[in-house]
Design a protein around this motif. Structure first.
Motif, PDB file in Angstrom:
ATOM      1  N   ARG A 282       0.852  -1.199   0.000  1.00 34.69           N
ATOM      2  CA  ARG A 282       0.000   0.000   0.000  1.00 34.69           C
ATOM      3  C   ARG A 282       0.877   1.235   0.000  1.00 34.69           C
ATOM      4  NH1 ARG A 282      -4.156  -2.065   3.996  1.00 34.69           N
ATOM      5  NH2 ARG A 282      -5.649  -3.027   2.608  1.00 34.69           N
ATOM      6  N   GLN A 283       0.587   2.152  -0.890  1.00 32.70           N
ATOM      7  CA  GLN A 283       1.257   3.452  -0.948  1.00 32.70           C
ATOM      8  C   GLN A 283       2.775   3.320  -0.879  1.00 32.70           C
ATOM      9  OE1 GLN A 283      -0.559   5.649   2.234  1.00 32.70           O
ATOM     10  NE2 GLN A 283      -2.528   5.803   1.193  1.00 32.70           N
ATOM     11  N   GLY A 284       3.314   2.379  -1.652  1.00 30.47           N
ATOM     12  CA  GLY A 284       4.748   2.225  -1.727  1.00 30.47           C
ATOM     13  C   GLY A 284       5.393   1.562  -0.522  1.00 30.47           C
ATOM     14  N   ARG A 285       4.602   1.001   0.376  1.00 30.88           N
ATOM     15  CA  ARG A 285       5.114   0.300   1.566  1.00 30.88           C
ATOM     16  C   ARG A 285       4.627  -1.139   1.539  1.00 30.88           C
ATOM     17  NH1 ARG A 285       6.136   3.009   6.543  1.00 30.88           N
ATOM     18  NH2 ARG A 285       7.175   1.032   6.888  1.00 30.88           N
ATOM     19  N   LEU A 286       5.346  -1.993   2.224  1.00 33.51           N
ATOM     20  CA  LEU A 286       4.969  -3.394   2.321  1.00 33.51           C
ATOM     21  C   LEU A 286       4.629  -3.712   3.774  1.00 33.51           C
ATOM     22  CD1 LEU A 286       4.765  -5.806   0.405  1.00 33.51           C
ATOM     23  CD2 LEU A 286       7.071  -6.436   1.072  1.00 33.51           C
TER      24      LEU A 286
ATOM     25  N   GLY B 228      14.529 -10.169   3.854  1.00 37.49           N
ATOM     26  CA  GLY B 228      15.468  -9.915   4.947  1.00 37.49           C
ATOM     27  C   GLY B 228      14.816  -9.376   6.204  1.00 37.49           C
ATOM     28  N   VAL B 229      13.533  -9.692   6.423  1.00 37.49           N
ATOM     29  CA  VAL B 229      12.818  -9.154   7.581  1.00 37.49           C
ATOM     30  C   VAL B 229      12.329 -10.247   8.536  1.00 37.49           C
ATOM     31  CG1 VAL B 229      12.121  -7.033   6.409  1.00 37.49           C
ATOM     32  CG2 VAL B 229      10.636  -9.044   6.296  1.00 37.49           C
ATOM     33  N   GLY B 230      12.896 -11.431   8.435  1.00 39.96           N
ATOM     34  CA  GLY B 230      12.461 -12.536   9.285  1.00 39.96           C
ATOM     35  C   GLY B 230      12.571 -12.232  10.763  1.00 39.96           C
ATOM     36  N   GLU B 231      13.695 -11.666  11.188  1.00 37.38           N
ATOM     37  CA  GLU B 231      13.892 -11.360  12.611  1.00 37.38           C
ATOM     38  C   GLU B 231      12.924 -10.270  13.080  1.00 37.38           C
ATOM     39  OE1 GLU B 231      15.066 -11.713  16.402  1.00 37.38           O
ATOM     40  OE2 GLU B 231      15.554 -13.067  14.737  1.00 37.38           O
TER      41      GLU B 231
ATOM     42  N   PRO C 185       4.169  -2.740   9.492  1.00 34.02           N
ATOM     43  CA  PRO C 185       4.890  -2.108   8.383  1.00 34.02           C
ATOM     44  C   PRO C 185       6.317  -2.651   8.357  1.00 34.02           C
ATOM     45  CG  PRO C 185       4.233  -0.481  10.051  1.00 34.02           C
ATOM     46  CD  PRO C 185       3.873  -1.831  10.567  1.00 34.02           C
ATOM     47  N   LEU C 186       6.689  -3.314   7.294  1.00 27.78           N
ATOM     48  CA  LEU C 186       8.001  -3.935   7.201  1.00 27.78           C
ATOM     49  C   LEU C 186       9.073  -2.897   6.901  1.00 27.78           C
ATOM     50  CD1 LEU C 186       6.969  -7.111   5.209  1.00 27.78           C
ATOM     51  CD2 LEU C 186       7.454  -6.940   7.655  1.00 27.78           C
ATOM     52  N   GLN C 187      10.143  -2.932   7.673  1.00 19.51           N
ATOM     53  CA  GLN C 187      11.291  -2.057   7.474  1.00 19.51           C
ATOM     54  C   GLN C 187      12.283  -2.821   6.610  1.00 19.51           C
ATOM     55  OE1 GLN C 187      11.139   1.077   8.701  1.00 19.51           O
ATOM     56  NE2 GLN C 187       9.121   0.478   9.460  1.00 19.51           N
ATOM     57  N   LEU C 188      12.217  -2.613   5.302  1.00 14.72           N
ATOM     58  CA  LEU C 188      13.038  -3.372   4.371  1.00 14.72           C
ATOM     59  C   LEU C 188      14.465  -2.857   4.359  1.00 14.72           C
ATOM     60  CD1 LEU C 188      10.565  -3.611   1.376  1.00 14.72           C
ATOM     61  CD2 LEU C 188      10.861  -5.189   3.263  1.00 14.72           C
ATOM     62  N   PRO C 189      15.439  -3.787   4.280  1.00 15.02           N
ATOM     63  CA  PRO C 189      16.843  -3.367   4.158  1.00 15.02           C
ATOM     64  C   PRO C 189      17.038  -2.562   2.871  1.00 15.02           C
ATOM     65  CG  PRO C 189      16.693  -5.720   4.640  1.00 15.02           C
ATOM     66  CD  PRO C 189      15.311  -5.229   4.356  1.00 15.02           C
ATOM     67  N   GLU C 190      17.993  -1.679   2.901  1.00 13.89           N
ATOM     68  CA  GLU C 190      18.283  -0.827   1.739  1.00 13.89           C
ATOM     69  C   GLU C 190      18.500  -1.683   0.505  1.00 13.89           C
ATOM     70  OE1 GLU C 190      18.253   2.747   0.152  1.00 13.89           O
ATOM     71  OE2 GLU C 190      18.182   2.467   2.313  1.00 13.89           O
ATOM     72  N   GLY C 191      17.839  -1.319  -0.577  1.00 12.07           N
ATOM     73  CA  GLY C 191      18.009  -2.021  -1.839  1.00 12.07           C
ATOM     74  C   GLY C 191      17.029  -3.153  -2.057  1.00 12.07           C
ATOM     75  N   ARG C 192      16.419  -3.685  -1.004  1.00 15.73           N
ATOM     76  CA  ARG C 192      15.488  -4.810  -1.150  1.00 15.73           C
ATOM     77  C   ARG C 192      14.112  -4.346  -1.590  1.00 15.73           C
ATOM     78  NH1 ARG C 192      17.763  -9.394  -1.797  1.00 15.73           N
ATOM     79  NH2 ARG C 192      15.913 -10.441  -1.078  1.00 15.73           N
TER      80      ARG C 192
END
Length: 122
Positions: A44-48, A84-87, A109-116
Motif C-alpha cells: 500500500r502506498q509504496g510500503r509493504l 530480509g525481515v524474518g527477525e 509495516p516492514l522495514q526493508l533493508p536498503e536495496g530490497r
C-alpha cells in the motif's frame, strides 16, 4: 581461539540471521493467540506490510484446508526471508499486545533493508 588483530573488526557471535520457517511462524501465532491465523503480504502506498488476518485454520468457516494453509504460510515465510525481515517479524509476533479481530487485521509495516524494496515494490 583465532588471534585478534587491531586492524580487523572483532568477530560477531551473532552469525547469519536465522531463517524464519513456516513451522516457526505457525508456532508463534499459536503461542501468541492460540490460533493459526492467516498471513498476507500487502503493498500500500509504496510500503509493504505483513497482515495477520482475522480468519484462522481452526475456524469451521476457514476457506483453506490444513495443507493449503501450510503452503500459504510457507510462501509468506519464503518472501519474508527473501526480504530480509524474518527477525523483525519474529520479534513483532513475540511482543505485540494486539490481536486480530473480526474485520480488522493486525498490520506490521516492514522495514526493508536498503536495496530490497526496489525488488518488490515497483
Amino acid at each position: 581461539m583465532p588471534p585478534t588483530s587491531p586492524w580487523l573488526p572483532p568477530e560477531s557471535d551473532a552469525g547469519p540471521p536465522q531463517v524464519l520457517t513456516a513451522d516457526e511462524l505457525i508456532s508463534l501465532l499459536r503461542q501468541r493467540w492460540q490460533a493459526s491465523y492467516d498471513l498476507q503480504l500487502v503493498r500500500r502506498q509504496g510500503r509493504l506490510y505483513l497482515h495477520v488476518m482475522w480468519g484462522y485454520l481452526e475456524q469451521q468457516s476457514f476457506p483453506f484446508s490444513a495443507d493449503e494453509y501450510a503452503a500459504r504460510v510457507e510462501q509468506v515465510a519464503a518472501n519474508l526471508n527473501g526480504l530480509g525481515v524474518g527477525e523483525q517479524v519474529r520479534q513483532w509476533l513475540s511482543s505485540t499486545r494486539d490481536r486480530p479481530r473480526l474485520g480488522k487485521a493486525l498490520s506490521l509495516p516492514l522495514q526493508l533493508p536498503e536495496g530490497r524494496s526496489s525488488e518488490f515494490l515497483l
